[in-house]
Enzyme design. Structure first.
Site, mmCIF file in Angstrom:
data_model
loop_
_atom_site.group_PDB
_atom_site.id
_atom_site.type_symbol
_atom_site.label_atom_id
_atom_site.label_comp_id
_atom_site.label_asym_id
_atom_site.label_seq_id
_atom_site.Cartn_x
_atom_site.Cartn_y
_atom_site.Cartn_z
ATOM 1 C CG ASP A 17 34.996 39.167 37.524
ATOM 2 O OD1 ASP A 17 34.910 39.400 38.742
ATOM 3 O OD2 ASP A 17 36.065 38.885 36.951
ATOM 4 C CG ASP A 19 40.048 42.907 39.849
ATOM 5 O OD1 ASP A 19 40.916 43.755 39.639
ATOM 6 O OD2 ASP A 19 39.187 43.014 40.738
ATOM 7 C CG ASP A 173 38.366 36.312 35.109
ATOM 8 O OD1 ASP A 173 37.483 36.585 35.949
ATOM 9 O OD2 ASP A 173 39.577 36.290 35.388
#
Length: 225
Positions: A17, A19, A173
């Site tokens: 991922d 961001d 995240d």
């Protein structure tokens, strides 16, 4: 597996991922969101509020900025216009990211950046952060018809790398990353410092929680055909 030992992952590719995992970009996103809101006479939002809106793509972020109100016509285009100006200005790479990516490349593993961010903004951000050269593939929010937590972006990356989903590790995240990986059949580990839409990750949600990308790299056992 001995519970006292850290897990290890036999993989042929790694999907990561953007961001909240590689880059902290919330200051830039908040600046663009507040510039957009100002055009419509709305009050600015706190950075932490915008942080909780990040994860499901730009259209979702814009919708959440207006709360229960309908999104005004042109607001999405206004956000994109402002974000083109702010993208990468205050963003920074999280600790351990460069070391982790270097270690994964040293293992000979192909890397894909799998993000819900629109493609127009991904290469400029990766370039600005010095990360572009690490990735063999970008799967962005408009590369395929659906975004995480749908599994399609992950399955697309696996297809491009010609690996089975169980051979591709997802690192993210948020629960969006976990749910996408579970639905795709990929193992998934998470970092604890990202956005996760304001919801804390639990160890039960994913296969491991690691403090940094560098720590994640130490769990990988490359499988080469």
């Amino acid at each position: 597996m001995n519970a006292a030992l850290p897990p290890s992952f036999r993989v042929r590719a790694v999907l990561i991922d953007l961001d909240g995992t590689l880059v902290d970009s919330v200051q830039d996103l908040a600046a663009a969101a507040n510039a957009m809101l100002a055009e419509y006479g709305r009050a600015a939002l706190a950075v932490d509020t915008v942080r909780s809106y990040v994860g499901r793509g730009i259209a979702n972020l814009v919708q959440r900025c207006f709360g229960s109100e309908p999104v005004p016509e042109g607001a999405l285009a206004a956000f994109r216009r402002h974000y083109r100006q702010t993208n990468g200005r205050q963003a920074h790479v999280y600790p351990g990211v460069i070391e982790g990516l270097q270690a994964m490349r040293a293992l000979g593993l192909p890397l894909a950046c799998v993000t819900n961010k629109a493609e127009a903004f991904v290469p400029p951000l990766l370039d600005a952060m010095g990360l572009a050269g690490f990735f063999d593939l970008l799967v962005c929010g408009d590369t395929v018809p659906r975004v995480k937590p749908d599994p399609l972006p992950l399955l697309h990356a696996c297809e491009r790398f010609a690996v089975a989903p169980q051979e591709a590790l997802m690192i993210g995240d948020s629960l969006n990353d976990v749910r996408a990986a579970r639905a795709a059949g990929c193992p998934v580990i998470c970092v604890p410092y990202g956005y996760s839409e304001g919801r804390s990750l639990q160890a039960a949600d994913c296969d491991a929680i690691v403090p940094t990308l560098a720590a994640a790299a130490r769990l990988l056992v490359p499988v080469h055909s």
